[in-house]
Enzyme design. Structure first.
Site, PDB file in Angstrom:
ATOM      1  N   ASP A   1      85.300  33.041  74.425  1.00 22.78           N
ATOM      2  CA  ASP A   1      85.551  31.763  74.129  1.00 22.78           C
ATOM      3  C   ASP A   1      86.650  31.416  75.195  1.00 22.78           C
ATOM      4  O   ASP A   1      87.356  32.394  75.666  1.00 22.78           O
ATOM      5  CB  ASP A   1      86.020  31.346  72.909  1.00 22.78           C
ATOM      6  N   SER A   2      86.934  30.038  75.304  1.00 24.21           N
ATOM      7  CA  SER A   2      87.973  29.413  76.274  1.00 24.21           C
ATOM      8  C   SER A   2      89.148  30.111  75.435  1.00 24.21           C
ATOM      9  O   SER A   2      90.350  29.954  76.359  1.00 24.21           O
ATOM     10  CB  SER A   2      87.873  28.145  76.451  1.00 24.21           C
TER      11      SER A   2
ATOM     12  N   CYS B   1      81.500  29.548  72.183  1.00 22.30           N
ATOM     13  CA  CYS B   1      81.940  28.498  72.902  1.00 22.30           C
ATOM     14  C   CYS B   1      80.789  27.367  73.195  1.00 22.30           C
ATOM     15  O   CYS B   1      79.740  27.867  74.166  1.00 22.30           O
ATOM     16  CB  CYS B   1      82.759  28.642  74.363  1.00 22.30           C
TER      17      CYS B   1
ATOM     18  N   GLU C   1      95.064  25.397  70.081  1.00 26.89           N
ATOM     19  CA  GLU C   1      95.550  26.746  70.995  1.00 26.89           C
ATOM     20  C   GLU C   1      97.110  26.909  70.579  1.00 26.89           C
ATOM     21  O   GLU C   1      97.624  27.750  71.232  1.00 26.89           O
ATOM     22  CB  GLU C   1      95.130  26.097  72.479  1.00 26.89           C
TER      23      GLU C   1
ATOM     24  N   CYS D   1      82.040  22.397  68.345  1.00 22.42           N
ATOM     25  CA  CYS D   1      83.055  23.111  69.246  1.00 22.42           C
ATOM     26  C   CYS D   1      83.735  24.227  68.228  1.00 22.42           C
ATOM     27  O   CYS D   1      84.003  23.854  67.039  1.00 22.42           O
ATOM     28  CB  CYS D   1      84.312  22.291  69.608  1.00 22.42           C
TER      29      CYS D   1
ATOM     30  N   HIS E   1      86.437  25.535  68.161  1.00 20.03           N
ATOM     31  CA  HIS E   1      87.975  25.385  67.735  1.00 20.03           C
ATOM     32  C   HIS E   1      87.921  24.487  66.435  1.00 20.03           C
ATOM     33  O   HIS E   1      88.954  24.561  65.657  1.00 20.03           O
ATOM     34  CB  HIS E   1      88.576  24.615  68.668  1.00 20.03           C
TER      35      HIS E   1
END
Ligand code: DGL
Length: 269
Positions: free
Chosen positions: A10-11, A74, A153, A185, A187
């Site tokens: 994932d990012s 992701c 994040e 998403c 996240h």
């Protein structure tokens, strides 16, 4: 049967929601997770850039860890780079769009459904296309929610600032009286409490993590790649960001200690 690890990327921290679901379902599978924290967010980046990053990460996981399967945890990378990954790597590749669309279609009760995701995911039209095929009778509203990823994040999931942003970005979902909303998403499950408070009890939130884990299990069994080991298996975390920060934020998000965190430096960073 095969005891090599499953690669997941994932990012940043978002894919940990998918890792957790995979580990819950298949605790004996070895996992290697890559969070590209030095280069997040992927959402605003071009298709070319997201594809190049995704291929680079998959390459690294294949070369260093000899992964038997790749999970693109992701939505943005799945929407922008899945065909290139499938073409390039001779192992099963599982993305988020198919399980996400399926989870939403299966769990939606009313006819008004929604998807929120990054600008890249929503702009790609991937969910719109797939849902028009598998749930053609539903009324779909999609909204990009830029800024959510940055909060996660930073390990900030339930502050007033998150709610203020959510109130603004979720307006199209509220106005359309969406009954079932996919968190498109990886996240966003970390923000479920804030999102749920803003939307109220009339809107059911759907995460695609579990459905993705089932797809991973199905693909492993089908390709005869499932692990033979019986006990809990090791999980290795790689980050292009700061490993101490990864450990700290990862622990606050997942509520468990991330023991084995390996730093990776991209050339030129
Ligand atoms: N977790 C990624 C996704 O599912 C976030 C992308 C980003 O870094 O913007 O789309």
């Amino acid at each position: 049967m095969d005891d090599r690890p499953v690669g997941i990327f994932d990012s940043g921290f978002g894919g940990l929601t998918v890792l957790r679901a995979i580990n819950d379902l298949m605790p004996h599978e070895r996992l290697v997770y890559f969070g590209d924290s030095a280069r997040y967010p992927y959402g605003p980046k071009s298709r070319e850039e997201v594809s190049a990053y995704s291929l680079q990460i998959a390459e690294l996981l294949a070369e260093r860890y000899d992964i038997k399967m790749l999970v693109v945890a992701c939505n943005t990378a799945s929407a922008q780079a899945l065909p290139q990954l499938v073409e390039r790597f001779p192992i099963p590749v599982v993305g988020m769009i198919e399980p996400g669309a399926r989870a939403l279609a299966m769990q939606s009760m009313g006819e008004r459904i929604g998807v929120i995701g990054t600008v890249g995911t929503i702009g790609s039209g991937a969910y719109q296309t797939r849902l028009s095929q598998i749930a053609p009778k539903k009324r779909l509203v999609c909204a990009a929610t830029p800024g959510f990823v940055e909060f996660v994040e930073r390990g900030e999931t339930d502050t007033d600032q998150v709610k203020v942003l959510a109130e603004r970005l979720l307006r199209p979902v509220i106005d359309a009286k969406v009954q079932t909303l996919l968190l498109g998403c990886t996240h966003y499950p970390f923000l479920a409490r804030a999102i749920g408070e803003v939307l109220g009890p009339e809107t059911m939130l759907v995460s695609s993590s579990e459905e993705t884990a089932f797809e991973v299990r199905h693909a492993l069994l089908e390709a005869e790649l499932a692990s033979t080991s019986a006990g809990p298996a090791d999980i290795v975390y790689l980050t292009s960001g700061d490993p101490d920060e990864f450990r700290r934020v990862g622990r606050s998000l997942l509520g468990i200690e991330l023991r084995d965190v390996v730093p990776v430096k991209w050339a030129g960073e």
